[in-house]
Design a protein around this motif. Structure first.
Motif, mmCIF file in Angstrom:
data_model
loop_
_atom_site.group_PDB
_atom_site.id
_atom_site.type_symbol
_atom_site.label_atom_id
_atom_site.label_comp_id
_atom_site.label_asym_id
_atom_site.label_seq_id
_atom_site.Cartn_x
_atom_site.Cartn_y
_atom_site.Cartn_z
ATOM 1 N N VAL A 61 0.600 58.412 83.283
ATOM 2 C CA VAL A 61 1.230 59.553 83.954
ATOM 3 C C VAL A 61 2.695 59.172 84.119
ATOM 4 C CG1 VAL A 61 1.318 61.008 86.011
ATOM 5 C CG2 VAL A 61 -0.896 60.187 85.175
ATOM 6 N N ARG A 116 5.208 61.669 84.735
ATOM 7 C CA ARG A 116 5.943 62.747 85.394
ATOM 8 C C ARG A 116 5.368 62.979 86.784
ATOM 9 N NH1 ARG A 116 6.098 67.596 81.168
ATOM 10 N NH2 ARG A 116 3.924 67.541 81.736
ATOM 11 N N ARG A 170 7.717 54.464 82.970
ATOM 12 C CA ARG A 170 8.352 54.721 81.669
ATOM 13 C C ARG A 170 8.879 53.436 81.051
ATOM 14 N NH1 ARG A 170 11.491 60.489 82.738
ATOM 15 N NH2 ARG A 170 9.571 61.714 82.733
ATOM 16 N N PRO A 221 -4.169 67.265 76.267
ATOM 17 C CA PRO A 221 -3.106 67.921 75.506
ATOM 18 C C PRO A 221 -1.717 67.345 75.763
ATOM 19 C CG PRO A 221 -4.313 69.517 76.874
ATOM 20 C CD PRO A 221 -4.930 68.179 77.084
ATOM 21 N N GLU A 222 -1.428 66.931 77.000
ATOM 22 C CA GLU A 222 -0.099 66.356 77.284
ATOM 23 C C GLU A 222 0.101 65.044 76.546
ATOM 24 O OE1 GLU A 222 1.460 66.229 81.245
ATOM 25 O OE2 GLU A 222 0.363 68.041 81.797
ATOM 26 N N PHE A 223 -0.924 64.186 76.541
ATOM 27 C CA PHE A 223 -0.806 62.926 75.815
ATOM 28 C C PHE A 223 -0.646 63.187 74.325
ATOM 29 C CE2 PHE A 223 -2.312 59.541 73.178
ATOM 30 C CZ PHE A 223 -1.624 58.451 73.676
ATOM 31 N N ARG A 224 -1.435 64.113 73.790
ATOM 32 C CA ARG A 224 -1.356 64.406 72.359
ATOM 33 C C ARG A 224 0.037 64.892 71.971
ATOM 34 N NH1 ARG A 224 -7.203 66.235 70.292
ATOM 35 N NH2 ARG A 224 -8.402 64.865 71.663
ATOM 36 N N ALA A 225 0.636 65.735 72.797
ATOM 37 C CA ALA A 225 1.991 66.214 72.535
ATOM 38 C C ALA A 225 2.988 65.061 72.603
ATOM 39 C CB ALA A 225 2.359 67.318 73.518
ATOM 40 N N HIS A 226 2.829 64.179 73.602
ATOM 41 C CA HIS A 226 3.709 63.014 73.753
ATOM 42 C C HIS A 226 3.585 62.108 72.521
ATOM 43 C CE1 HIS A 226 5.735 59.545 75.502
ATOM 44 N NE2 HIS A 226 4.631 58.830 75.368
ATOM 45 N N ARG A 286 5.315 63.621 69.554
ATOM 46 C CA ARG A 286 6.783 63.478 69.655
ATOM 47 C C ARG A 286 7.206 62.066 69.254
ATOM 48 N NH1 ARG A 286 5.942 66.580 74.236
ATOM 49 N NH2 ARG A 286 5.991 64.755 75.592
#
Length: 131
Positions: A48, A50, A63, A94-99, A102
């Motif tokens: 996590v 954010r 981070r 979905p958030e991890f997959r998008a990260h 990227r």
């Protein structure tokens, strides 16, 4: 990709490194760099990065730890003579997959994302990470 901090962030230990940052389910990172028959893998059990502004220092720490782990995985793969490694999210939403996608677009192989339900992984390129 920004180089890893010279000093290992608090909560990262071992060689290959393991990360235990924050509380599970909150701001933080739980993961490790490991090897398999196919090469080096940075496994992420929970991440996590954010949250509310009031948690800014904790977010920066998580981070920094994530960056450190990516660079450590790349260095570990380079020492083994490999030109890529995998970033593998366990039970990836979905958030991890998008990260991950990227990251693959900037320091990996574009379109390398593979769903291994419920997990997800992408291929990252060692020279791009260490540049």
């Amino acid at each position: 990709m920004a180089q890893a901090p010279l000093v290992r962030p608090r909560g990262i230990y071992g060689d290959p490194p393991r990360a235990r940052i924050g509380a599970y389910g909150g701001i933080g990172l739980f993961g490790q760099v490991d090897t398999t028959a196919d090469g080096v893998v940075y496994f992420i059990q929970a991440i996590v990065l954010r949250g509310p502004d009031s948690l800014g220092p904790a977010i920066r720490h998580a981070r920094d730890a994530h960056r450190y782990m990516i660079v450590s995985a790349a260095e570990f793969a380079r020492r083994r003579g490999q030109w890529l490694f995998r970033l593998h999210g366990v039970q990836a939403g979905p958030e991890f997959r998008a990260h991950a996608d990227r990251l693959a677009r900037t320091i990996g192989i574009v379109g390398s994302g593979v769903a291994i339900e419920p997990d997800y992984e992408v291929a990252l390129v060692v020279p791009k990470v260490l540049a």
